[in-house]
Scaffold this active site. Structure first.
Site, PDB file in Angstrom:
ATOM      1  N   ALA A 127       8.081   6.126 -14.698  1.00 38.17           N
ATOM      2  CA  ALA A 127       9.492   5.712 -15.008  1.00 38.17           C
ATOM      3  C   ALA A 127       9.780   4.649 -15.945  1.00 38.17           C
ATOM      4  O   ALA A 127      10.655   4.624 -16.973  1.00 38.17           O
ATOM      5  CB  ALA A 127       9.894   5.059 -13.705  1.00 38.17           C
ATOM      6  N   VAL A 128       8.709   3.721 -16.046  1.00 39.82           N
ATOM      7  CA  VAL A 128       8.972   2.554 -16.954  1.00 39.82           C
ATOM      8  C   VAL A 128       8.778   3.171 -18.597  1.00 39.82           C
ATOM      9  O   VAL A 128       9.676   2.970 -19.353  1.00 39.82           O
ATOM     10  CB  VAL A 128       7.860   1.707 -16.869  1.00 39.82           C
ATOM     11  CG1 VAL A 128       7.546   0.824 -18.199  1.00 39.82           C
ATOM     12  CG2 VAL A 128       7.928   0.864 -15.760  1.00 39.82           C
ATOM     13  N   VAL A 129       7.808   4.069 -18.688  1.00 40.78           N
ATOM     14  CA  VAL A 129       7.761   4.601 -19.898  1.00 40.78           C
ATOM     15  C   VAL A 129       8.914   5.555 -20.356  1.00 40.78           C
ATOM     16  O   VAL A 129       9.399   5.355 -21.635  1.00 40.78           O
ATOM     17  CB  VAL A 129       6.313   5.560 -20.130  1.00 40.78           C
ATOM     18  CG1 VAL A 129       6.254   6.465 -21.511  1.00 40.78           C
ATOM     19  CG2 VAL A 129       5.167   4.519 -19.970  1.00 40.78           C
TER      20      VAL A 129
ATOM     21  N   ASP B 285       0.171  -2.935   1.722  1.00 39.92           N
ATOM     22  CA  ASP B 285       0.652  -3.883   2.672  1.00 39.92           C
ATOM     23  C   ASP B 285       1.755  -4.262   3.068  1.00 39.92           C
ATOM     24  O   ASP B 285       1.984  -4.794   4.252  1.00 39.92           O
ATOM     25  CB  ASP B 285      -0.222  -5.374   2.297  1.00 39.92           C
ATOM     26  CG  ASP B 285      -1.905  -5.092   2.363  1.00 39.92           C
ATOM     27  OD1 ASP B 285      -2.354  -3.980   2.726  1.00 39.92           O
ATOM     28  OD2 ASP B 285      -2.577  -5.998   1.694  1.00 39.92           O
TER      29      ASP B 285
ATOM     30  N   MET C 265      -6.107  -1.338   7.161  1.00 40.87           N
ATOM     31  CA  MET C 265      -5.615  -2.410   6.049  1.00 40.87           C
ATOM     32  C   MET C 265      -4.497  -3.126   6.346  1.00 40.87           C
ATOM     33  O   MET C 265      -3.463  -2.745   7.070  1.00 40.87           O
ATOM     34  CB  MET C 265      -5.779  -1.856   4.792  1.00 40.87           C
ATOM     35  CG  MET C 265      -7.174  -1.607   4.097  1.00 40.87           C
ATOM     36  SD  MET C 265      -6.943  -1.210   2.432  1.00 40.87           S
ATOM     37  CE  MET C 265      -8.898  -1.308   1.967  1.00 40.87           C
TER      38      MET C 265
ATOM     39  N   ARG D 159      -4.567  -7.153   5.880  1.00 39.43           N
ATOM     40  CA  ARG D 159      -4.857  -8.392   5.569  1.00 39.43           C
ATOM     41  C   ARG D 159      -3.932  -9.440   6.453  1.00 39.43           C
ATOM     42  O   ARG D 159      -4.102  -9.369   7.427  1.00 39.43           O
ATOM     43  CB  ARG D 159      -4.484  -8.801   3.958  1.00 39.43           C
ATOM     44  CG  ARG D 159      -5.345 -10.048   3.531  1.00 39.43           C
ATOM     45  CD  ARG D 159      -5.199 -10.337   1.987  1.00 39.43           C
ATOM     46  NE  ARG D 159      -3.525 -10.271   1.377  1.00 39.43           N
ATOM     47  CZ  ARG D 159      -3.255 -10.823   0.368  1.00 39.43           C
ATOM     48  NH1 ARG D 159      -4.222 -11.172  -0.460  1.00 39.43           N
ATOM     49  NH2 ARG D 159      -2.010 -10.752   0.030  1.00 39.43           N
TER      50      ARG D 159
ATOM     51  N   LYS E  84      -2.830   5.576  35.455  1.00 34.92           N
ATOM     52  CA  LYS E  84      -1.696   6.395  34.656  1.00 34.92           C
ATOM     53  C   LYS E  84      -2.114   7.855  34.548  1.00 34.92           C
ATOM     54  O   LYS E  84      -1.391   8.580  33.817  1.00 34.92           O
ATOM     55  CB  LYS E  84      -1.448   5.670  33.387  1.00 34.92           C
ATOM     56  CG  LYS E  84      -0.652   4.432  33.857  1.00 34.92           C
ATOM     57  CD  LYS E  84      -0.506   3.412  32.457  1.00 34.92           C
ATOM     58  CE  LYS E  84       0.617   4.357  31.609  1.00 34.92           C
ATOM     59  NZ  LYS E  84       1.114   3.432  30.398  1.00 34.92           N
TER      60      LYS E  84
ATOM     61  N   ASN F 135      -6.834   9.840  30.159  1.00 38.80           N
ATOM     62  CA  ASN F 135      -8.177  10.180  29.615  1.00 38.80           C
ATOM     63  C   ASN F 135      -8.710   9.613  28.436  1.00 38.80           C
ATOM     64  O   ASN F 135      -9.728   9.771  28.044  1.00 38.80           O
ATOM     65  CB  ASN F 135      -8.528  11.532  29.806  1.00 38.80           C
ATOM     66  CG  ASN F 135      -8.237  12.336  28.952  1.00 38.80           C
ATOM     67  OD1 ASN F 135      -7.429  12.167  28.200  1.00 38.80           O
ATOM     68  ND2 ASN F 135      -9.055  13.593  28.448  1.00 38.80           N
TER      69      ASN F 135
ATOM     70  N   GLU G  99      -6.695  -5.299   9.997  1.00 40.60           N
ATOM     71  CA  GLU G  99      -7.757  -5.925   9.712  1.00 40.60           C
ATOM     72  C   GLU G  99      -7.679  -7.361   9.507  1.00 40.60           C
ATOM     73  O   GLU G  99      -8.531  -8.115   9.636  1.00 40.60           O
ATOM     74  CB  GLU G  99      -8.176  -5.400   8.434  1.00 40.60           C
ATOM     75  CG  GLU G  99      -7.089  -5.844   7.268  1.00 40.60           C
ATOM     76  CD  GLU G  99      -7.781  -5.511   5.678  1.00 40.60           C
ATOM     77  OE1 GLU G  99      -8.741  -5.078   5.729  1.00 40.60           O
ATOM     78  OE2 GLU G  99      -7.014  -5.584   4.948  1.00 40.60           O
TER      79      GLU G  99
END
Length: 337
Positions: free
Chosen positions: A22-24, A127, A169, A171, A212, A215, A223
């Site tokens: 998109a930037v390009v 994250d 993941m 952090r 309940k 099984n 993490e």
């Protein structure tokens, strides 16, 4: 501004290639030249800089990872590294930079701006822990990857009557664990934003099996709390006697073709970053808030744990992930009864 550059830095995230594309293409449509910088700030300092055109970004929107490569480069936190990078940018006639990455990448962009070199940040991290935006590039794909994996683990868990601790993941942020846990119907979700009682976790497992009629049992663990193996050990010490297994989804969450949502928001933010640089604006980070494009001073968004940031007009963007995650945790508890 006639010539800009784009780089990716820190951990890779699905959708980074869509943002680069998109930037390009936006820059070219505005009559600007674009250069790519390989390996983030390390490549900037080394002069690993080259022209990018529409052909180079063709068919990249569906690819995971980043074709510009990525690297962590702590040396850029030092003045010597910053000046060396700026020297290379000037050598190539570059007047502004789009930085795609997480909070560490934003700190680098902030330093460039402080030296009078315009830089605009785009949040790229699975994250989802960047202030000033509701969603970061790669988060949606990571959640979907986690859900697919947890669904498969549930199949084998139910076949053998086992308890699975699934480490994901995140952090210091529990977003992936929360979203994936709710979407996959996890029995318990453990995140760093909320304290937990290991004995209560163990007793919940036992209650589910004995009262309940379940099984199997699925626990999704961020993490940032502790490793899955350490958590499993604590469960055993707390009296859990179920057939326990640990699976760490790890770096698989960073890979794969980005979802439609990640492709769209990456394209949206990449285009807007170019518009800001064209206007000569630097020191800003692009984001999505209430499904609208916003920009905030990168100084505020780069500070880890920031709960809000301000637009140039002084508008407050509330970013309180702690409350949102606790609300989600409460939702999951009510659904797992």
């Amino acid at each position: 501004m006639k010539r800009i550059a784009v780089l990716t830095s820190g951990g890779d995230a699905p959708g980074m290639n869509a943002a680069i594309r998109a930037v390009v293409r936006k820059a070219i449509s505005e009559g600007m030249e674009v250069y790519g910088i390989n390996r983030g700030y390390a490549g900037m300092v080394d002069g690993d800089i080259f022209p990018l055109g529409s052909k180079e970004v063709g068919d990249k929107i569906s690819r995971g990872g980043t074709f510009l490569y990525s690297a962590r480069y702590p040396e850029f936190a030092q003045l010597e590294g910053q000046l060396a990078g700026i020297e290379q940018l000037k050598k190539h006639g570059i007047e502004g930079v789009v930085v795609i990455g997480g909070d560490g990448s934003y700190h680098g962009a902030m330093r460039l701006t402080e030296h009078g070199f315009p830089a605009v940040g785009i949040p790229g991290t699975i994250d989802n822990d960047i202030a000033g935006t509701d969603y970061t590039i790669g988060f949606d794909t990571a959640v979907n990857t986690a859900v697919e994996a947890i669904d498969k683990l549930r199949d084998t868990s139910s076949s053998h009557g086992r308890t699975f601790v699934v480490e994901v993941m995140g952090r210091n942020a529990g977003d992936i664990a929360l979203w994936a846990g709710i979407a996959s119907g996890a029995d318990q979700i453990i995140v760093p934003e909320e304290e937990f009682d290991i004995e209560k976790v163990a007793s919940t497992i036992q209650y589910d099996f004995e009262h309940k009629g379940k099984n199997h049992h699925i626990i999704v663990l961020a993490e940032g709390v502790m490793s899955g193996e350490a958590f499993a050990q604590k469960l055993k010490e707390a009296g859990d006697k179920s057939d326990l297994r640990v699976t760490n989804l790890g770096h698989i969450l960073r890979g794969g073709s980005p979802t439609a949502r990640d492709r769209v928001i990456a394209s949206w933010m990449g285009s807007h970053a170019v518009e800001l640089l064209k206007e000569g604006k630097g020191g800003l980070a692009v984001g999505i808030h209430n499904e609208e494009l916003v920009e905030s001073p990168i100084l505020g968004t780069a500070e880890e744990g920031a709960l809000f940031s301000l637009t140039e007009e002084g508008k407050i963007i509330v970013n309180n992930p702690h409350k949102a995650r606790l609300d989600f945790a409460a939702l999951n508890r009510s659904l797992s009864q």
